[in-house]
Each structure stands twice: as structure tokens, then as C-alpha cells.
Design an enzyme around this catalytic site. Structure first.
Site, PDB file in Angstrom:
ATOM      1  N   TYR A   1       0.858  -1.201   0.000  1.00 59.70           N
ATOM      2  CA  TYR A   1       0.000   0.000   0.000  1.00 59.70           C
ATOM      3  C   TYR A   1       0.881   1.233   0.000  1.00 59.70           C
ATOM      4  O   TYR A   1       1.853   1.306   0.758  1.00 59.70           O
ATOM      5  CB  TYR A   1      -0.903   0.027   1.246  1.00 59.70           C
ATOM      6  CG  TYR A   1      -2.363  -0.002   0.852  1.00 59.70           C
ATOM      7  CD1 TYR A   1      -2.907   1.042   0.104  1.00 59.70           C
ATOM      8  CD2 TYR A   1      -3.182  -1.078   1.184  1.00 59.70           C
ATOM      9  CE1 TYR A   1      -4.229   1.006  -0.301  1.00 59.70           C
ATOM     10  CE2 TYR A   1      -4.503  -1.114   0.786  1.00 59.70           C
ATOM     11  CZ  TYR A   1      -5.021  -0.060   0.033  1.00 59.70           C
ATOM     12  OH  TYR A   1      -6.324  -0.111  -0.377  1.00 59.70           O
TER      13      TYR A   1
ATOM     14  N   LYS B   1      -1.456   1.144 -25.249  1.00 54.80           N
ATOM     15  CA  LYS B   1      -1.828   1.111 -26.667  1.00 54.80           C
ATOM     16  C   LYS B   1      -0.551   1.184 -27.501  1.00 54.80           C
ATOM     17  O   LYS B   1       0.281   0.298 -27.371  1.00 54.80           O
ATOM     18  CB  LYS B   1      -2.845   2.220 -26.941  1.00 54.80           C
ATOM     19  CG  LYS B   1      -4.140   1.988 -26.135  1.00 54.80           C
ATOM     20  CD  LYS B   1      -5.192   3.051 -26.337  1.00 54.80           C
ATOM     21  CE  LYS B   1      -6.413   2.731 -25.469  1.00 54.80           C
ATOM     22  NZ  LYS B   1      -7.411   3.818 -25.508  1.00 54.80           N
TER      23      LYS B   1
ATOM     24  N   ARG C   1      -1.322  -2.198 -18.857  1.00 57.59           N
ATOM     25  CA  ARG C   1      -2.576  -1.430 -18.849  1.00 57.59           C
ATOM     26  C   ARG C   1      -2.480  -0.355 -17.786  1.00 57.59           C
ATOM     27  O   ARG C   1      -2.176  -0.648 -16.628  1.00 57.59           O
ATOM     28  CB  ARG C   1      -3.772  -2.326 -18.487  1.00 57.59           C
ATOM     29  CG  ARG C   1      -3.985  -3.527 -19.332  1.00 57.59           C
ATOM     30  CD  ARG C   1      -5.413  -4.039 -19.209  1.00 57.59           C
ATOM     31  NE  ARG C   1      -6.268  -3.187 -19.979  1.00 57.59           N
ATOM     32  CZ  ARG C   1      -6.335  -3.223 -21.312  1.00 57.59           C
ATOM     33  NH1 ARG C   1      -5.615  -4.074 -22.003  1.00 57.59           N
ATOM     34  NH2 ARG C   1      -7.114  -2.398 -21.953  1.00 57.59           N
TER      35      ARG C   1
ATOM     36  N   ASP D   1      -5.680  14.281 -24.763  1.00 58.33           N
ATOM     37  CA  ASP D   1      -5.703  12.860 -24.413  1.00 58.33           C
ATOM     38  C   ASP D   1      -5.057  12.118 -25.579  1.00 58.33           C
ATOM     39  O   ASP D   1      -5.695  11.865 -26.600  1.00 58.33           O
ATOM     40  CB  ASP D   1      -7.160  12.436 -24.199  1.00 58.33           C
ATOM     41  CG  ASP D   1      -7.306  10.962 -23.892  1.00 58.33           C
ATOM     42  OD1 ASP D   1      -6.299  10.223 -24.019  1.00 58.33           O
ATOM     43  OD2 ASP D   1      -8.420  10.543 -23.547  1.00 58.33           O
TER      44      ASP D   1
ATOM     45  N   GLU E   1      -0.515   4.835  -0.565  1.00 62.09           N
ATOM     46  CA  GLU E   1      -1.293   6.052  -0.845  1.00 62.09           C
ATOM     47  C   GLU E   1      -0.413   7.276  -0.618  1.00 62.09           C
ATOM     48  O   GLU E   1       0.358   7.340   0.327  1.00 62.09           O
ATOM     49  CB  GLU E   1      -2.532   6.096   0.060  1.00 62.09           C
ATOM     50  CG  GLU E   1      -3.606   5.136  -0.414  1.00 62.09           C
ATOM     51  CD  GLU E   1      -4.812   5.083   0.517  1.00 62.09           C
ATOM     52  OE1 GLU E   1      -4.717   5.580   1.650  1.00 62.09           O
ATOM     53  OE2 GLU E   1      -5.839   4.527   0.095  1.00 62.09           O
TER      54      GLU E   1
ATOM     55  N   THR F   1      -2.995   6.617 -22.050  1.00 62.62           N
ATOM     56  CA  THR F   1      -2.876   5.245 -21.575  1.00 62.62           C
ATOM     57  C   THR F   1      -1.436   4.812 -21.831  1.00 62.62           C
ATOM     58  O   THR F   1      -0.714   5.444 -22.604  1.00 62.62           O
ATOM     59  CB  THR F   1      -3.788   4.292 -22.364  1.00 62.62           C
ATOM     60  OG1 THR F   1      -3.492   4.442 -23.753  1.00 62.62           O
ATOM     61  CG2 THR F   1      -5.255   4.602 -22.131  1.00 62.62           C
TER      62      THR F   1
HETATM   63  C1  LIG Z   1      -8.414   4.071 -24.710  1.00 64.68           C
HETATM   64  C2  LIG Z   1      -8.705   5.494 -24.446  1.00 64.68           C
HETATM   65  C3  LIG Z   1      -8.973   5.951 -23.151  1.00 64.68           C
HETATM   66  C4  LIG Z   1      -9.291   5.034 -21.985  1.00 64.68           C
HETATM   67  O1  LIG Z   1      -8.372   4.182 -21.587  1.00 64.68           O
HETATM   68  P1  LIG Z   1      -8.763   2.989 -20.549  1.00 64.68           P
HETATM   69  O2  LIG Z   1      -7.425   2.590 -20.077  1.00 64.68           O
HETATM   70  O3  LIG Z   1      -9.499   1.984 -21.336  1.00 64.68           O
HETATM   71  O4  LIG Z   1      -9.580   3.602 -19.477  1.00 64.68           O
HETATM   72  C5  LIG Z   1      -9.105   7.303 -22.944  1.00 64.68           C
HETATM   73  N1  LIG Z   1      -9.001   8.162 -23.972  1.00 64.68           N
HETATM   74  C6  LIG Z   1      -8.777   7.761 -25.232  1.00 64.68           C
HETATM   75  C7  LIG Z   1      -8.666   8.782 -26.314  1.00 64.68           C
HETATM   76  C8  LIG Z   1      -8.634   6.416 -25.507  1.00 64.68           C
HETATM   77  O5  LIG Z   1      -8.451   6.011 -26.770  1.00 64.68           O
END
Ligand SMILES: *Cc1c(COP(=O)(O)O)cnc(C)c1O
Length: 420
Positions: free
Chosen positions: A55, A230, A236, A201, A57, A227
Site C-alpha cells: 500500500y 496502446k 494497462r 488525451d 497512498e 494510456t
Molecule cells: C483508450 C482510451 C482511453 C481510456 O483508456 P482505458 O485505459 O481503457 O480507461 C481514454 N481516452 C482515449 C482517447 C482512448 O483512446
């Protein structure tokens, strides 16, 4: 080297068999879901260890629990590598996912009821950019810009006009299904004109940005979220980047205690491994192949008569537009599934079918490129997509194709160092 889950074989054969089945599924098929990838064996191993017991936090040096000396060093290393990778001054590596990263940022940059402006989900945006079924659409008054009819491009004039009309607290740039380059400098100019925060994002394109193959949002955005699983090819998870120190306290509070409890220090270790991998010259070569493969596949599909949203791609993904065909996105997704090619159906601009049926197929090359496929292999994929399209309802034909795809896929072993 043993597969990491080998230890389960006798202790929990049920879960063992399920992991084995998924490993087989991943090895035997071709993974063309644009948001997926295969993390390295090192990244996978870094997630499965004793760091998961701790833990922690709070932030390194400022924790609510004792015994954090080691995880402090892990998290500090991850932050140092991440800020170096993207040239940002500050970072938080604790978000459990991309959605969590966005939740933390929105929580501190806007108050409930404030307006936010992002790309429409049906035009390639993400759920967390204001969709009504998501926290972002429940808590905030969400507005959307769309792709320009005809070109299928984000029209910055429309974004500007929309922003001036709506006066959002947050302007969001970034997408989950957009195959063209984003103009972050122009997004920032618009945000400044209307007094909004620009949040970029970059979840889908982070790997391309890290490799210098897509312009970086870091010099332009107030805050960047992404993220790590990807195109970046890590575990993840999510992370947040920013340059303005005056935002640091709030953003960190947005993650904890704002939207999360204890961080996943094992995943943070795997993020650190991923960032180190992404700092290597070989990562740039990988991303170059991702982009070349996407471009080659786009052209090969066009040659076979398919229409693509925006006519092609600048990045790692493309969208087939099936609007003018009798085959829906759902049907083609299912037919491809029957031949061991995994894709996802997707809405297209001006969608006429329902969101559960759709007229689009989203295809990405990050995972197959990790697997080792190169430009010449894209011709095979285009052929299989065309054959599946021509025989969507012919199960016998599809079964024959499946054999072809599987024997092709087996030529590119996943995790070749793992034995059983
Ligand atoms: C995949 C994605 C997310 C979310 O990611 P998670 O890990 O699935 O919560 C947020 N924004 C964009 C643009 C994405 O393509």
C-alpha cells in the site's frame, strides 16, 4: 523460460486453462484492434511480483503508509523516465487507466456543471470526453465538435466557432478512432481565446509521439493524459503529464485522494520498464513500421474497393467505411472473427446504422507490427478482409480461410522465449 502462469498448473488448473486458452487465441490469430498491443515479456513480468503487496497512498516521500522506501524509488524512476521520454516537466504515473487519468484531471480543472468540449464519440472521440453514459457527461455539461462532412477531418474553424459559442472550461483534443494528425498548437490558440484549459488525451498516439512520428502535445497542452498500453506498448494503465508547476498540487490531488486509493506499484514498475523500452532507438524503428504498415494496409484496402474514412491514414489506424455497402460493421467484425482476425466495429461520420450495428471497421497495426509483420504482409491481410467481406454469410468458406490465417499467424511466434 517458463510462462509466468505455469505455477498455476497444479494449484488452480481452472484459471491456468483459461490463461492458456487466451495465450493460444492471441498466438493463433491476427490482432488488428487499434487500441491493443503485446507488451514485452519484461513488462509482463514486472506486473507479477511482490510490489503488488504494497500500500502506498500518497506520493514518493509523502506517503500515508510506512515501508515505502522501495516503492518510492520505483515510482520516482517511472516519473523520471516518463518526463524524459516526452520532454514534460511533471508527471503522475498512478492512474489505473486512461479513463482514471481523465477523471482525475477533469475533477480538478472543472466543477460539476461546467462546460467541456470534445470530439463527438460517433466521430472518433472517447467516452470520457463527455458521453452522456460516462461520468464526463453526467457531471459536466458536455458539448461536441464533429468531423467536417466530406473530408472527414477535424475542421479547426468549426472547433473555434464551437468553442467561442460554448466557452468551455476544458477543451479536449484527442481521439480513439481518428486516422489523421492533430493540430495541437491551433487547439491551444483556441483554448486561450476562450479562456479554457486544453487537455490533450493522446492515449492512441502516445507511442508515435514518443518516437517523434506525431507532433507532441506536451509543449501546447495545459495537461496531457494517456494510456500506457496502446501504441506505447506498456502495461494497462494511465499517466498524466504537465509543465506548469502551479498545477502540480491540484493534479496530484485529483488522482489521490480525488479519484483513486492506493496506486498499483507493480504496474508502475512495469510502466517504468515500458518507458525505458520506449527511450531506445529500436522503439522508433518499431513505430516507423507501425505507421508504414497502416499506410500500406490502407492503400491495399483501397485497391480492393474499400472506402476509408478521410481516405487514408497518417497514423497507426484506419477506418473502413461500409456505409454504401450491404455489409454492416457488425457483420464484417463477426466474419473476420470467424477467420481469427480480431477487429472492432465502429461508427462512421454520418452513421446510418445503429451504434450496435455500425457502418465501420476500425483497424490498427500496433499489435501485428509487434508480432513482426511488415509491409508485404499487409497485402495478405487486405486479401483476407476482402474475402471475408465477399463471403460474410458463407461459414464453410470462412472456416477454410481461418486455417490459412492461423497457419500464417503461427509463423510469427508471440513471446518466443517462453516454453512450457
Ligand atoms: C483508450 C482510451 C482511453 C481510456 O483508456 P482505458 O485505459 O481503457 O480507461 C481514454 N481516452 C482515449 C482517447 C482512448 O483512446
Amino acid at each position: 523460460m517458463q510462462k509466468p502462469w505455469e505455477i498455476l498448473q497444479n494449484k488452480d488448473p481452472q484459471v491456468y486453462q483459461l490463461i492458456e486458452a487466451e495465450f493460444k487465441r492471441q498466438q493463433d490469430g491476427l490482432e488488428l484492434i487499434a487500441s491493443e498491443n503485446f507488451a514485452s515479456a519484461e513488462v509482463i513480468a514486472s506486473m507479477g511480483n511482490v510490489l503488488a503487496n504494497k500500500y502506498a497512498e500518497g506520493l514518493p516521500g509523502k506517503r500515508y503508509y510506512g515501508g515505502c522506501e522501495v516503492v518510492d524509488a520505483v515510482e520516482t524512476l517511472a516519473i523520471e523516465r516518463l518526463t524524459r521520454l516526452f520532454g514534460a516537466k511533471f508527471a503522475n504515473v498512478q492512474p489505473h487507466s486512461g479513463a482514471q487519468a481523465n477523471a482525475a484531471v477533469f475533477l480538478v480543472l472543472a466543477k460539476p456543471g461546467d462546460r467541456i468540449l470534445g470530439l463527438d464519440l460517433a466521430h472518433g472521440g472517447h467516452l470520457t470526453h463527455g458521453a452522456k453514459v460516462n461520468f464526463s457527461g453526467v457531471i459536466y455539461e458536455s458539448h461536441f465538435y464533429q468531423l467536417e462532412a466530406g473530408s472527414d477531418l477535424i475542421d479547426m474553424n468549426q472547433v473555434r466557432e464551437h468553442a467561442h459559442r460554448v466557452k468551455p472550461k476544458i477543451l479536449i483534443a484527442g481521439a480513439s478512432a481518428y486516422s489523421r494528425t492533430l493540430d495541437f498548437a491551433e487547439f491551444r490558440r483556441i483554448a486561450d481565446e476562450v479562456g479554457a484549459y486544453l487537455v490533450v488525451d493522446m492515449a492512441h498516439i502516445a507511442g508515435l509521439v514518443a518516437a517523434g512520428l506525431h507532433p507532441s502535445p506536451v509543449p501546447h497542452a495545459h495537461v496531457v493524459t494517456t494510456t500506457t498500453h496502446k501504441t506505447l506498448r506498456g502495461p494497462r494503465g494511465g499517466v498524466i503529464l504537465w509543465n506548469d508547476e502551479s498545477l502540480s498540487k491540484e493534479i496530484n490531488k485529483g488522482v489521490f485522494p480525488g479519484t483513486q486509493g492506493g496506486p498499483l506499484e507493480h504496474v508502475i514498475a512495469a510502466k517504468a520498464v515500458c518507458f525505458q523500452e520506449a527511450l531506445q532507438p529500436s522503439f522508433k524503428d518499431y513505430q516507423l513500421d507501425v505507421v508504414r504498415n497502416a499506410n500500406t494496409l490502407a492503400n491495399a484496402l483501397i485497391e480492393r474497393g474499400f472506402k476509408l474514412v478521410s481516405g487514408g491514414t497518417d497514423n497507426h489506424l484506419l477506418l473502413i467505411n461500409l456505409s454504401d455497402t450491404p455489409v454492416s460493421g457488425k457483420q464484417l467484425e463477426e466474419a473476420l472473427g470467424k477467420i481469427a482476425i480480431t477487429v472492432n466495429k465502429n461508427t462512421v461520420p454520418g452513421e446510418k446504422r445503429s451504434p450496435f450495428v455500425t457502418s465501420g471497421i476500425r483497424i490498427g497495426t500496433p499489435a501485428v507490427t509487434t508480432r513482426g509483420l511488415r509491409q508485404a504482409d499487409m497485402e495478405h491481410i487486405a486479401n483476407w478482409v476482402k474475402q471475408a467481406f465477399d463471403h460474410v454469410a458463407d461459414d464453410a468458406y470462412l472456416a477454410k480461410l481461418k486455417g490459412e490465417v492461423e497457419s500464417f499467424a503461427r509463423r510469427f511466434p508471440l513471446y518466443p522465449n517462453w516454453t512450457s
